[in-house]
Scaffold this motif. Sequence first.
Motif, PDB file in Angstrom:
ATOM      1  N   GLU A 158      42.860  39.210  42.028  1.00 27.50           N
ATOM      2  CA  GLU A 158      43.444  40.505  41.645  1.00 27.50           C
ATOM      3  C   GLU A 158      42.478  41.339  40.826  1.00 27.50           C
ATOM      4  O   GLU A 158      42.875  42.091  39.927  1.00 27.50           O
ATOM      5  CB  GLU A 158      44.756  40.293  40.875  1.00 27.50           C
ATOM      6  CG  GLU A 158      45.816  39.567  41.700  1.00 27.50           C
ATOM      7  CD  GLU A 158      47.117  39.390  40.941  1.00 27.50           C
ATOM      8  OE1 GLU A 158      47.190  39.797  39.746  1.00 27.50           O
ATOM      9  OE2 GLU A 158      48.070  38.841  41.525  1.00 27.50           O
ATOM     10  N   THR A 159      41.190  41.193  41.118  1.00 28.40           N
ATOM     11  CA  THR A 159      40.181  42.069  40.519  1.00 28.40           C
ATOM     12  C   THR A 159      39.396  42.723  41.646  1.00 28.40           C
ATOM     13  O   THR A 159      39.454  42.310  42.804  1.00 28.40           O
ATOM     14  CB  THR A 159      39.210  41.280  39.617  1.00 28.40           C
ATOM     15  OG1 THR A 159      38.423  40.396  40.425  1.00 28.40           O
ATOM     16  CG2 THR A 159      39.971  40.457  38.575  1.00 28.40           C
ATOM     17  N   ARG A 160      38.648  43.761  41.294  1.00 28.09           N
ATOM     18  CA  ARG A 160      37.870  44.460  42.314  1.00 28.09           C
ATOM     19  C   ARG A 160      36.653  43.664  42.761  1.00 28.09           C
ATOM     20  O   ARG A 160      35.981  44.051  43.704  1.00 28.09           O
ATOM     21  CB  ARG A 160      37.425  45.829  41.777  1.00 28.09           C
ATOM     22  CG  ARG A 160      36.544  45.756  40.557  1.00 28.09           C
ATOM     23  CD  ARG A 160      36.322  47.152  39.975  1.00 28.09           C
ATOM     24  NE  ARG A 160      35.441  47.148  38.815  1.00 28.09           N
ATOM     25  CZ  ARG A 160      34.131  47.248  38.871  1.00 28.09           C
ATOM     26  NH1 ARG A 160      33.518  47.357  40.034  1.00 28.09           N
ATOM     27  NH2 ARG A 160      33.417  47.255  37.753  1.00 28.09           N
ATOM     28  N   PHE A 161      36.362  42.533  42.083  1.00 30.33           N
ATOM     29  CA  PHE A 161      35.240  41.680  42.469  1.00 30.33           C
ATOM     30  C   PHE A 161      35.641  40.594  43.468  1.00 30.33           C
ATOM     31  O   PHE A 161      34.811  39.772  43.860  1.00 30.33           O
ATOM     32  CB  PHE A 161      34.640  41.019  41.224  1.00 30.33           C
ATOM     33  CG  PHE A 161      34.088  41.995  40.236  1.00 30.33           C
ATOM     34  CD1 PHE A 161      32.895  42.667  40.486  1.00 30.33           C
ATOM     35  CD2 PHE A 161      34.769  42.264  39.059  1.00 30.33           C
ATOM     36  CE1 PHE A 161      32.388  43.574  39.571  1.00 30.33           C
ATOM     37  CE2 PHE A 161      34.264  43.175  38.140  1.00 30.33           C
ATOM     38  CZ  PHE A 161      33.070  43.839  38.394  1.00 30.33           C
ATOM     39  N   ASN A 162      36.894  40.610  43.881  1.00 28.13           N
ATOM     40  CA  ASN A 162      37.378  39.616  44.840  1.00 28.13           C
ATOM     41  C   ASN A 162      36.943  40.034  46.243  1.00 28.13           C
ATOM     42  O   ASN A 162      37.747  40.424  47.093  1.00 28.13           O
ATOM     43  CB  ASN A 162      38.899  39.489  44.736  1.00 28.13           C
ATOM     44  CG  ASN A 162      39.459  38.373  45.602  1.00 28.13           C
ATOM     45  OD1 ASN A 162      38.729  37.512  46.076  1.00 28.13           O
ATOM     46  ND2 ASN A 162      40.773  38.401  45.798  1.00 28.13           N
ATOM     47  N   LEU A 170      38.598  35.488  39.693  1.00 25.66           N
ATOM     48  CA  LEU A 170      38.431  36.828  40.255  1.00 25.66           C
ATOM     49  C   LEU A 170      39.672  37.338  40.988  1.00 25.66           C
ATOM     50  O   LEU A 170      39.635  38.439  41.548  1.00 25.66           O
ATOM     51  CB  LEU A 170      37.251  36.827  41.232  1.00 25.66           C
ATOM     52  CG  LEU A 170      35.877  36.526  40.628  1.00 25.66           C
ATOM     53  CD1 LEU A 170      34.813  36.517  41.726  1.00 25.66           C
ATOM     54  CD2 LEU A 170      35.525  37.551  39.548  1.00 25.66           C
ATOM     55  N   ASN A 192      36.631  31.981  42.132  1.00 28.56           N
ATOM     56  CA  ASN A 192      37.555  32.912  42.777  1.00 28.56           C
ATOM     57  C   ASN A 192      38.934  32.912  42.126  1.00 28.56           C
ATOM     58  O   ASN A 192      39.669  33.899  42.229  1.00 28.56           O
ATOM     59  CB  ASN A 192      37.677  32.581  44.262  1.00 28.56           C
ATOM     60  CG  ASN A 192      36.458  33.006  45.052  1.00 28.56           C
ATOM     61  OD1 ASN A 192      36.242  34.190  45.316  1.00 28.56           O
ATOM     62  ND2 ASN A 192      35.631  32.039  45.424  1.00 28.56           N
TER      63      ASN A 192
END
Length: 222
Positions: free
Chosen positions: A98-102, A96, A93
């Motif tokens: 500040e990504t759209r996968f968070n 991840l 995490n």
Amino acid sequence: MPVHHKLSRVYRLGSALVGVILTFFGILGLTDNIGFFDTGGDQVGGLSTNGALSVLSVVVGLVLFAGMVRGGNFASSLNITFGGLFLLSGFVNLALLETRFNMLAFELQNVLFSFVVGLLLLVFGMYGRVGSALPHDNPYWQQRHVDEVARARRERDRNEQRTRARLRGEELRRRTSLFGGAEEGGASGGEDELNPGGGGQREAEGDRDGNGGGDGGRRGDR
């Protein structure tokens, strides 16, 4: 390992402590009616959360409670497993953020929390199980040194047998000395009882012998 072993209490404590924290955090997140995959930054107890993270926290907390109930090797292995998973979750995490996968709405404080909880579970799970200086009465040391434990048990059994044999010998000697002395005393006493006049008869015979000797001496003088 026996469930009631002192190490089992340590493993149960670790499972209970982390289980309470995670369950409490998850329930608070669910009561706030946060969206399941919402990444809007809703916080509970200073940690960012959403519906998915809240449900996951409650599930993990309940599993840790199950480990607390069972204790023993199960609780230890469960703590180690979840400890490693929390550390892995922290690293994943962190990558991840500040990504759209968070999908679990992690922020930096959540990553730090995962590291802390993971290390805590590992410490509780490995306590008394991992190390180079475990005592020889430790059940994990005994599992890893079966031959040495068997030799020590055989030596202990031989020592116990020798001790029992020595104690039996001392007891027999004591009884022999006690009953042997009593039998000798009883035999001499029995002879005196069977011949109550024996002592007086011997004294009378001695007196007659003495008188006879005196008479013989007087006749010689004449």
